[in-house]
Design an enzyme around this catalytic site. Structure first.
Site, PDB file in Angstrom:
ATOM      1  N   TYR A  91      -4.317   4.225   6.362  1.00 23.96           N
ATOM      2  CA  TYR A  91      -4.987   2.826   7.389  1.00 23.96           C
ATOM      3  C   TYR A  91      -5.641   3.420   7.972  1.00 23.96           C
ATOM      4  CZ  TYR A  91      -0.249   1.241   7.310  1.00 23.96           C
ATOM      5  OH  TYR A  91       0.904   0.251   7.232  1.00 23.96           O
ATOM      6  N   LYS A 125       1.030  -0.781  -0.307  1.00 26.74           N
ATOM      7  CA  LYS A 125      -0.232   0.113  -0.295  1.00 26.74           C
ATOM      8  C   LYS A 125       0.840   0.915  -0.164  1.00 26.74           C
ATOM      9  CE  LYS A 125       0.821   2.016   2.760  1.00 26.74           C
ATOM     10  NZ  LYS A 125       2.645   2.374   3.673  1.00 26.74           N
TER      11      LYS A 125
END
Ligand code: NAD
Length: 411
Positions: free
Chosen positions: A250, A162
């Site tokens: 996140y 990510k």
């Protein structure tokens, strides 16, 4: 105040645990002007760096799914490679690095032979190695798309870190390449495989909080500019953005899996960093998100404030606090009901793999074998990226930005 329902002791969260989050493991003085002057942006091409820390060898075992790890930086060396030791299906098969000496040392540690080492240039030769089933890309963000597409061309599945890419176009190209190759694309959203995050999702889905109303997500850390891994993070061409792309993501991803809904509108605010080391990315940013159900989110991320990784969800029956929420280890979930607090620790779960990294590495082969859907797909990564871009636009224009492009949620 009544007694706690469970007598589980509160786990102590060390500063070390907090600092490991997002791999920005350091505290440094940002006021060092000599350092500020000496800071130069890293090259926008592939480089290699020396091998920093020794790692224990992997145990013997019969694991059928071979990974090639691309990029031997901090996250790969310190979290992912050691995690193979606890995998049931995944096996370390090859290394791809710009520094052959470092790769040779790592190969020795993990009992790999020299033939298992590839460079960024000869990476495409993995097509001739049937022992490599998947490629795991752990490079600076802007390099994810090209390596993903090259891996698909070589007939391999892809696990990609990510944020999956720095642009929506690149993310879409990655998804399309996977479909063309008929191979799987999985994004390394490790929290989907963390028992505590999974437990939080299950408690929310079971209605224990009632209707979720307000979610808060905060992910912060202090960037150490002496660490080479900080340099590409503050260079937009390599990172795609600052703290939001690196650790705020996140909170973006969690707001989607905790609420099981996608936002319809975002607002945001940022302030220009005073520290010249920040290059062309944001240091601190805050955002608001509105949902069709009436739920609201406020989130923040920062590269210049003490380490935090905290989610709080308030429902009309109970509240849930996750702090730390996205740590490598030692995450904590608390349920706050009317007048009592329930504390959960990882010990209380029966999920066999408590190590989220090993669980993540095993998820891809398990899903392929069972022909089951992957939890953290390329589409998940793309959706996060689209929301992040909307937040940047809202911060820049100082106006709300619609994210109502056809709400969907994988559930
Ligand atoms: P890092 O800087 O420590 O490692 C990057 C690696 O890429 C190094 O080996 C470096 O030599 C190599 N590299 C190749 N070309 C480069 C270039 N042009 N500039 C800089 N480095 C280059 O970074 P990291 O912390 O390991 O992060 C790598 C990826 O992993 C990022 O996408 C990051 O977002 C992701 N990450 C994910 C987590 C997580 O918890 N899921 C944690 C940390 C990092």
């Amino acid at each position: 105040m009544t007694q706690k329902k469970h007598s589980a002791p509160k786990t102590h969260t060390s500063r070390r645990t907090l600092l490991s989050i997002g791999s920005l493991a350091a505290v440094g003085s940002l006021a060092n002007t000599a350092l500020a002057q000496s800071f130069t942006a890293p090259p926008n091409h592939l480089t290699g760096r020396p091998y920093p820390t020794p790692i224990r060898p992997l145990p013997e075992g019969k694991r059928t799914f071979g990974y090639a790890i691309v990029g031997l930086g901090k996250y790969a060396l310190n979290q992912i490679l050691p995690a193979f030791a606890e995998c049931q299906h995944a096996r370390l098969e090859a290394l791809v690095s710009g520094d052959r000496n470092k790769a040779l040392k790592v190969a020795q540690q993990y009992n790999l032979n020299e033939d298992s080492i590839y460079s960024y240039e000869n990476f495409d030769n993995i097509i001739h190695n049937p022992k490599i089933d998947a490629v795991y890309i752990i490079l600076p963000n802007a390099l994810h798309a090209d390596f993903t597409i090259r891996a698909f061309r070589a007939g391999k599945h892809v696990m990609c870190e990510k944020p999956m890419a720095t642009t929506i176009e690149d993310a879409q190209r990655m998804i399309d390449a996977g479909k063309r190759a008929n191979k799987q694309l999985m994004i390394g959203y490790r929290c989907h495989y963390d028992p505590l995050n999974r437990q939080a999702v299950s408690v929310i889905r079971n209605g224990r909080l009632g209707t979720p109303k307000i979610l808060t997500t905060d992910n912060t850390d202090i960037l150490d500019f002496q660490d080479p891994s900080a340099q590409w993070r503050v260079t937009k061409a390599l990172s795609g953005g600052g703290s939001l792309m690196d650790i705020g993501i996140y909170g973006i991803n969690a707001s989607r899996y905790l609420l099981n809904e996608d936002p319809i509108e975002v607002m945001a605010m940022t302030v220009p960093p005073k520290n010249p080391n920040f290059g062309d990315v944001e240091d601190r940013i805050t955002w608001l998100m509105r949902y069709r159900s009436g739920a609201m989110v406020h989130g923040s991320s920062s590269f210049s404030t003490a380490a935090t990784t905290r989610f709080g969800l308030q429902g009309d029956k109970a509240n849930l606090t996750m702090d730390p929420a996205t740590g490598y280890y030692g995450n904590r979930v608390e349920l706050h009901e009317t007048d009592e607090t329930e504390v959960w620790t990882p010990r209380m779960f029966t999920i066999p793999q408590l190590n989220q990294f090993s669980a993540q590495l095993d998820h891809l082969p398990e899903a392929i074998q069972k022909k089951a859907p992957i939890t953290s797909t390329g589409e998940e990564g793309l959706q996060d990226l689209k929301i992040i871009q909307a937040i940047y636009k809202a911060a820049e224009t100082q106006k709300p930005v619609s994210t109502d492009w056809g709400n969907w949620r994988l559930g």
